[in-house]
Design a protein around this motif. Structure first.
Motif, PDB file in Angstrom:
ATOM      1  N   ARG A 217     -51.537 -11.874 -94.375  1.00 56.29           N
ATOM      2  CA  ARG A 217     -50.194 -11.612 -93.861  1.00 56.29           C
ATOM      3  C   ARG A 217     -49.190 -11.897 -94.964  1.00 56.29           C
ATOM      4  NH1 ARG A 217     -48.320 -13.769 -88.003  1.00 56.29           N
ATOM      5  NH2 ARG A 217     -46.342 -12.671 -87.819  1.00 56.29           N
ATOM      6  N   GLU A 218     -48.383 -10.909 -95.265  1.00 56.86           N
ATOM      7  CA  GLU A 218     -47.394 -11.063 -96.324  1.00 56.86           C
ATOM      8  C   GLU A 218     -46.352 -12.114 -95.927  1.00 56.86           C
ATOM      9  OE1 GLU A 218     -47.884  -9.611 -99.064  1.00 56.86           O
ATOM     10  OE2 GLU A 218     -48.794  -7.638 -98.778  1.00 56.86           O
ATOM     11  N   THR A 219     -45.925 -12.912 -96.874  1.00 55.82           N
ATOM     12  CA  THR A 219     -44.908 -13.923 -96.607  1.00 55.82           C
ATOM     13  C   THR A 219     -43.626 -13.251 -96.123  1.00 55.82           C
ATOM     14  OG1 THR A 219     -45.831 -15.356 -98.321  1.00 55.82           O
ATOM     15  CG2 THR A 219     -43.559 -15.788 -97.626  1.00 55.82           C
ATOM     16  N   GLY A 220     -43.081 -13.781 -95.013  1.00 54.85           N
ATOM     17  CA  GLY A 220     -41.879 -13.195 -94.435  1.00 54.85           C
ATOM     18  C   GLY A 220     -42.115 -11.856 -93.771  1.00 54.85           C
ATOM     19  N   ASP A 221     -43.389 -11.515 -93.537  1.00 53.94           N
ATOM     20  CA  ASP A 221     -43.732 -10.206 -92.968  1.00 53.94           C
ATOM     21  C   ASP A 221     -43.122  -9.066 -93.773  1.00 53.94           C
ATOM     22  OD1 ASP A 221     -45.324 -11.084 -90.738  1.00 53.94           O
ATOM     23  OD2 ASP A 221     -43.460 -11.788 -89.833  1.00 53.94           O
ATOM     24  N   ASP A 222     -43.006  -9.265 -95.060  1.00 53.02           N
ATOM     25  CA  ASP A 222     -42.397  -8.277 -95.943  1.00 53.02           C
ATOM     26  C   ASP A 222     -43.427  -7.881 -96.994  1.00 53.02           C
ATOM     27  OD1 ASP A 222     -40.894  -6.734 -97.645  1.00 53.02           O
ATOM     28  OD2 ASP A 222     -39.224  -8.145 -97.798  1.00 53.02           O
ATOM     29  N   ALA A 223     -43.832  -6.622 -96.989  1.00 54.25           N
ATOM     30  CA  ALA A 223     -44.866  -6.161 -97.908  1.00 54.25           C
ATOM     31  C   ALA A 223     -44.439  -6.235 -99.368  1.00 54.25           C
ATOM     32  CB  ALA A 223     -45.273  -4.727 -97.565  1.00 54.25           C
ATOM     33  N   ARG A 224     -43.147  -6.435 -99.618  1.00 53.67           N
ATOM     34  CA  ARG A 224     -42.691  -6.584-101.003  1.00 53.67           C
ATOM     35  C   ARG A 224     -42.879  -8.010-101.518  1.00 53.67           C
ATOM     36  NH1 ARG A 224     -36.656  -5.046-100.839  1.00 53.67           N
ATOM     37  NH2 ARG A 224     -36.823  -6.596 -99.164  1.00 53.67           N
ATOM     38  N   SER A 225     -43.310  -8.909-100.654  1.00 53.32           N
ATOM     39  CA  SER A 225     -43.442 -10.308-101.035  1.00 53.32           C
ATOM     40  C   SER A 225     -44.497 -10.484-102.122  1.00 53.32           C
ATOM     41  CB  SER A 225     -43.817 -11.153 -99.812  1.00 53.32           C
ATOM     42  OG  SER A 225     -44.082 -12.488-100.182  1.00 53.32           O
ATOM     43  N   GLY A 226     -44.327 -11.496-102.942  1.00 57.06           N
ATOM     44  CA  GLY A 226     -45.290 -11.811-103.986  1.00 57.06           C
ATOM     45  C   GLY A 226     -46.369 -12.776-103.557  1.00 57.06           C
ATOM     46  N   THR A 227     -46.329 -13.252-102.295  1.00 56.98           N
ATOM     47  CA  THR A 227     -47.323 -14.198-101.806  1.00 56.98           C
ATOM     48  C   THR A 227     -47.775 -13.808-100.412  1.00 56.98           C
ATOM     49  OG1 THR A 227     -45.607 -15.663-100.918  1.00 56.98           O
ATOM     50  CG2 THR A 227     -46.389 -16.106-103.168  1.00 56.98           C
ATOM     51  N   PHE A 228     -48.904 -14.384 -99.976  1.00 56.98           N
ATOM     52  CA  PHE A 228     -49.454 -14.076 -98.653  1.00 56.98           C
ATOM     53  C   PHE A 228     -50.367 -15.213 -98.223  1.00 56.98           C
ATOM     54  CE2 PHE A 228     -52.225 -12.193-101.860  1.00 56.98           C
ATOM     55  CZ  PHE A 228     -53.501 -12.558-101.456  1.00 56.98           C
ATOM     56  N   ARG A 229     -50.724 -15.222 -96.928  1.00 53.15           N
ATOM     57  CA  ARG A 229     -51.723 -16.137 -96.384  1.00 53.15           C
ATOM     58  C   ARG A 229     -52.904 -15.313 -95.903  1.00 53.15           C
ATOM     59  NH1 ARG A 229     -51.062 -21.408 -97.590  1.00 53.15           N
ATOM     60  NH2 ARG A 229     -52.516 -21.777 -95.887  1.00 53.15           N
ATOM     61  N   TRP A 230     -54.133 -15.780 -96.172  1.00 50.05           N
ATOM     62  CA  TRP A 230     -55.310 -14.996 -95.810  1.00 50.05           C
ATOM     63  C   TRP A 230     -56.318 -15.848 -95.039  1.00 50.05           C
ATOM     64  CZ3 TRP A 230     -60.263 -16.223 -97.366  1.00 50.05           C
ATOM     65  CH2 TRP A 230     -60.379 -17.191 -98.388  1.00 50.05           C
ATOM     66  N   SER A 231     -57.230 -15.138 -94.325  1.00 50.36           N
ATOM     67  CA  SER A 231     -58.289 -15.812 -93.578  1.00 50.36           C
ATOM     68  C   SER A 231     -59.445 -14.836 -93.396  1.00 50.36           C
ATOM     69  CB  SER A 231     -57.784 -16.293 -92.209  1.00 50.36           C
ATOM     70  OG  SER A 231     -57.379 -15.195 -91.418  1.00 50.36           O
ATOM     71  N   PHE A 232     -60.600 -15.355 -92.968  1.00 51.34           N
ATOM     72  CA  PHE A 232     -61.739 -14.509 -92.633  1.00 51.34           C
ATOM     73  C   PHE A 232     -61.559 -13.981 -91.213  1.00 51.34           C
ATOM     74  CE2 PHE A 232     -64.154 -15.439 -96.327  1.00 51.34           C
ATOM     75  CZ  PHE A 232     -63.902 -16.761 -96.651  1.00 51.34           C
TER      76      PHE A 232
ATOM     77  N   GLY B  14     -56.357 -20.688 -98.607  1.00 49.53           N
ATOM     78  CA  GLY B  14     -55.815 -19.637 -97.751  1.00 49.53           C
ATOM     79  C   GLY B  14     -54.504 -19.071 -98.231  1.00 49.53           C
ATOM     80  N   PHE B  15     -54.079 -19.484 -99.405  1.00 50.96           N
ATOM     81  CA  PHE B  15     -52.847 -18.961 -99.998  1.00 50.96           C
ATOM     82  C   PHE B  15     -53.220 -17.868-100.998  1.00 50.96           C
ATOM     83  CE2 PHE B  15     -49.473 -19.111-103.264  1.00 50.96           C
ATOM     84  CZ  PHE B  15     -48.360 -18.899-102.457  1.00 50.96           C
ATOM     85  N   GLY B  16     -52.342 -16.885-101.194  1.00 53.83           N
ATOM     86  CA  GLY B  16     -52.615 -15.830-102.148  1.00 53.83           C
ATOM     87  C   GLY B  16     -51.366 -15.380-102.876  1.00 53.83           C
TER      88      GLY B  16
ATOM     89  N   PRO C 156     -63.441 -17.791-103.549  1.00 60.41           N
ATOM     90  CA  PRO C 156     -62.889 -18.204-102.259  1.00 60.41           C
ATOM     91  C   PRO C 156     -62.947 -17.134-101.174  1.00 60.41           C
ATOM     92  CG  PRO C 156     -61.142 -17.876-103.879  1.00 60.41           C
ATOM     93  CD  PRO C 156     -62.430 -17.842-104.627  1.00 60.41           C
ATOM     94  N   ALA C 157     -62.605 -15.892-101.485  1.00 58.17           N
ATOM     95  CA  ALA C 157     -62.559 -14.851-100.452  1.00 58.17           C
ATOM     96  C   ALA C 157     -63.905 -14.174-100.257  1.00 58.17           C
ATOM     97  CB  ALA C 157     -61.498 -13.810-100.806  1.00 58.17           C
ATOM     98  N   SER C 158     -64.840 -14.424-101.154  1.00 59.51           N
ATOM     99  CA  SER C 158     -66.211 -13.927-101.036  1.00 59.51           C
ATOM    100  C   SER C 158     -67.139 -15.087-101.369  1.00 59.51           C
ATOM    101  CB  SER C 158     -66.441 -12.749-101.988  1.00 59.51           C
ATOM    102  OG  SER C 158     -65.593 -11.669-101.691  1.00 59.51           O
ATOM    103  N   PRO C 159     -67.276 -16.058-100.465  1.00 58.86           N
ATOM    104  CA  PRO C 159     -67.869 -17.343-100.825  1.00 58.86           C
ATOM    105  C   PRO C 159     -69.387 -17.363-100.862  1.00 58.86           C
ATOM    106  CG  PRO C 159     -67.218 -17.365 -98.534  1.00 58.86           C
ATOM    107  CD  PRO C 159     -66.772 -16.043 -99.087  1.00 58.86           C
TER     108      PRO C 159
END
Length: 615
Positions: free
Chosen positions: A459-474, A360-362, A443-446
């Motif tokens: 969701r971008e880390t820190g709610d900042d679209a400039r972030s280099g990481t994110f958390r994802w889910s179905f 779930g990390f990206g 993983p995202a298309s299993p």
């Protein structure tokens, strides 16, 4: 067979994230009003559609407007049902195959919506329906000129009257066709060696979904542009870059190279490199040329969803191919500052591609020349080369393949991002049926055979679209059997494509399955989802053979515009029109015995005059 993952509950952003992080611009919404609290879905779901009609429930009424062939200027003949108009007339009429849709209000903010502009993308022509002879003359110079005139973009003024919404003749009305002059801006210029041909730059092709910028322009993505190119040159074979973009000798059936040499891959290989970009259009200035913003990369853009992060423009876009990627562009500085210095906010910034991990990390991987494998030693000449071959650059970075990425959307309150994935097989071709195959390796298309698609959110880390990481889910899965989430049943759907949030934070979804499973799924549909519970309700259904594509709303929330693309067209589930009978599949919206089916826009309203997008 393992159960598919279900939607996961949303969590509210932290106060720190809201204050310090992303500003979710209203331009990412179906309506431009101030975000408000979402209300539960309350209308009785519309049943599966099985007729040649745009079906709605009792609370709603639908006005058909802007059908293909309607005149945009005075002196242009109206549609006569025969498709006998030539190129000159078609270039002054509304185009065909309505895809992306955006609404620009002309009524002052705060008043009831009465006037506005629709910006409609026209993805491709169907020769059987476009020509009176069923396409037999499509590869003649005059036939090809008409096909070029039928694609691109339409800007048309619409007004609300006592009889509903109607298109009007207006100084704002405009066509941007496949033959229109265009400008290149950003790292890849029109004079770049790989874009050089004897012909001047012109044309917007395969216009799909787009987005509205904070500075008031509109973006259109060039989607499956590869289908228009081919060659009859003996012995020609595509090089690695051409193969990666789906270019081949046959031209996917359109055969434009036989009528116009600029589409001949052997004669002018640089011409195809002029397509696959995001195009910026100013609907308020008909004299302004369309601008291809090359910093956003070259691939099959199914959209260009614009939001902001601390004043910087951020653009999300999916690449419509089986195994395509999700991309993000982040501006180099605040867009107001760049505009103030005479620079476009879309010419200066960094393009990223997404990698989804199993947990779930990206990560967002930068497509920057000199970083990682994108070096001169590995064959990458410069930044322009990286952007021209964005798919190959993403391959080199080991981005995560997805099941035909479509439109993205940004939740106005939580900051979650969503993307529709239409379908996929893991083998580069779309298969029939909706029963999922056993799990695959991605993983995202299993699913190795994810034939009805699904929707992801992140969701971008820190709610900042400039972030280099994110958390994802179905979030939601297409398919026959409604799963249950939080005690609410979900409507079955196939191949989600269009996504758009209304101001209350509810997600509108349009679908584009090809009808193999029409007994279970029926015609394509307009759906409404509650992100908090995962409940999905069917609000409207389309006619035979049609996809429901772009969605846009008025600021007062009382009208939702929906595009109906290629009704009556050849599809596996509905059959095919023929030159002798163009009405063999369907004849929406006119149902004229001497006419033919036409793409159009529908204005969905509540009969009681209430808000459609905040019910």
């Amino acid at each position: 067979m393992p159960a598919r993952p279900g939607p996961q509950p949303l969590s509210e952003p932290s106060r720190r994230g809201v204050v310090a992080g992303a500003v979710v611009s209203a331009v990412a919404l179906c309506t431009t009003a101030t975000p408000a609290a979402a209300r539960p879905l309350r209308d009785t779901p519309v049943p599966v559609g099985m007729t040649d009609a745009f079906g709605t429930g009792r609370p709603h009424t639908a006005d058909v407007l802007a059908p293909w062939g309607s005149p945009l200027e005075s002196g242009v003949p109206d549609w006569d049902g025969t498709a006998s108009a030539g190129a000159e007339q078609q270039a002054r009429q509304i185009g065909t195959h309505h895809s992306g849709l955006q609404y620009r209000p002309l009524t002052p903010v705060g008043r009831r919506a009465e006037r506005g502009l629709l910006v409609i993308g026209h993805e491709y022509p169907d020769e059987t329906l476009l020509f009176a002879d069923g396409g037999r003359t499509s590869t003649t110079p005059s036939g090809h000129a008409k096909a070029l005139a039928a694609v691109g973009v339409t800007v048309v003024e619409v007004r609300r009257t006592g009889d509903g919404w109607r298109t009007v003749l207006s100084r704002h009305n405009r066509r941007v066709t496949g033959a229109a002059p265009v400008v290149f801006s950003g790292p890849v210029t029109a004079g770049h060696p790989r874009l050089r041909t004897p012909h001047p730059p012109r044309g917007v092709l395969a216009a799909g979904f787009g987005g509205t910028t904070p500075w008031g322009t509109h973006l259109v993505g060039e989607e499956n542009f590869h289908r228009f190119f081919g060659t009859d040159h003996p012995g020609w074979t595509p090089d690695e870059a051409q193969r990666r973009y789906g270019l081949n000798a046959f031209g996917h059936g359109h055969q434009w190279h036989r009528a116009d040499e600029r589409f001949d891959l052997a004669a002018h290989p640089g011409e195809a490199n002029r397509y696959g970009w995001v195009v910026e259009i100013d609907p308020m200035d008909p004299a302004a040329p369309p601008v291809k913003r090359t910093a956003l990369g070259r691939f099959g853009h199914t959209g260009a969803t614009v939001t902001e992060s601390r004043g910087r423009a951020v653009v999300y876009s999916g690449d419509d191919e089986d195994g395509g990627y999700l991309y993000k562009f982040v501006g180099a500085a605040a867009w107001r500052s760049l505009l103030g210095r005479g620079h476009s906010p879309l010419d200066h910034g960094t393009l990223y591609v997404a990698r989804f991990e199993d947990d779930g990390f990206g990560r967002w991987l930068p497509l920057v020349h000199g970083d990682g494998p994108l070096t001169a030693r590995n064959g990458w000449r410069d930044q322009a080369d990286v952007l021209l071959r964005a798919r190959q650059a993403a391959d080199a970075l080991r981005a995560t393949p997805l099941d035909r990425p479509q439109q993205t959307a940004v939740h106005p309150r939580t900051g979650h991002r969503y993307i529709a994935l239409a379908n996929g097989t893991g083998a580069g071709a779309v298969a029939a049926g909706c029963t999922p195959d056993p799990p695959g390796p991605r993983p995202a298309s299993p699913w190795a055979g994810n034939r009805c698609g699904h929707i992801l959110r992140w969701r971008e880390t820190g709610d900042d679209a400039r972030s280099g990481t994110f958390r994802w889910s179905f979030f939601a899965w297409g398919g026959y059997t409604p799963h249950r989430v939080a005690g609410s049943s979900s409507a079955a759907f196939g191949s989600p494509k269009g996504l758009c949030f209304d101001r209350g934070g509810r997600l509108w979804i349009t679908t584009g399955h090809t009808g193999e499973d029409r007994t279970a799924l029926g015609n394509n549909a307009l759906l409404l989802a509650d992100p908090a519970t995962g409940e999905v309700t069917r609000v409207a259904t389309g006619p035979y053979g049609a996809e429901l594509t772009g969605v846009a709303g008025t600021p007062d929330g009382r009208t939702l515009f929906v595009n109906v693309q290629h009704p009556g067209e050849r599809t596996p589930g509905w059959g095919a029109p023929t030159p002798e009978d163009p009405r063999a599949v369907g004849n929406w919206p006119d149902h004229d015995p001497s006419g033919r089916p036409r793409s159009a826009t529908v204005a969905l309203r509540r009969r009681d005059g209430g808000r459609v997008t905040t019910s």
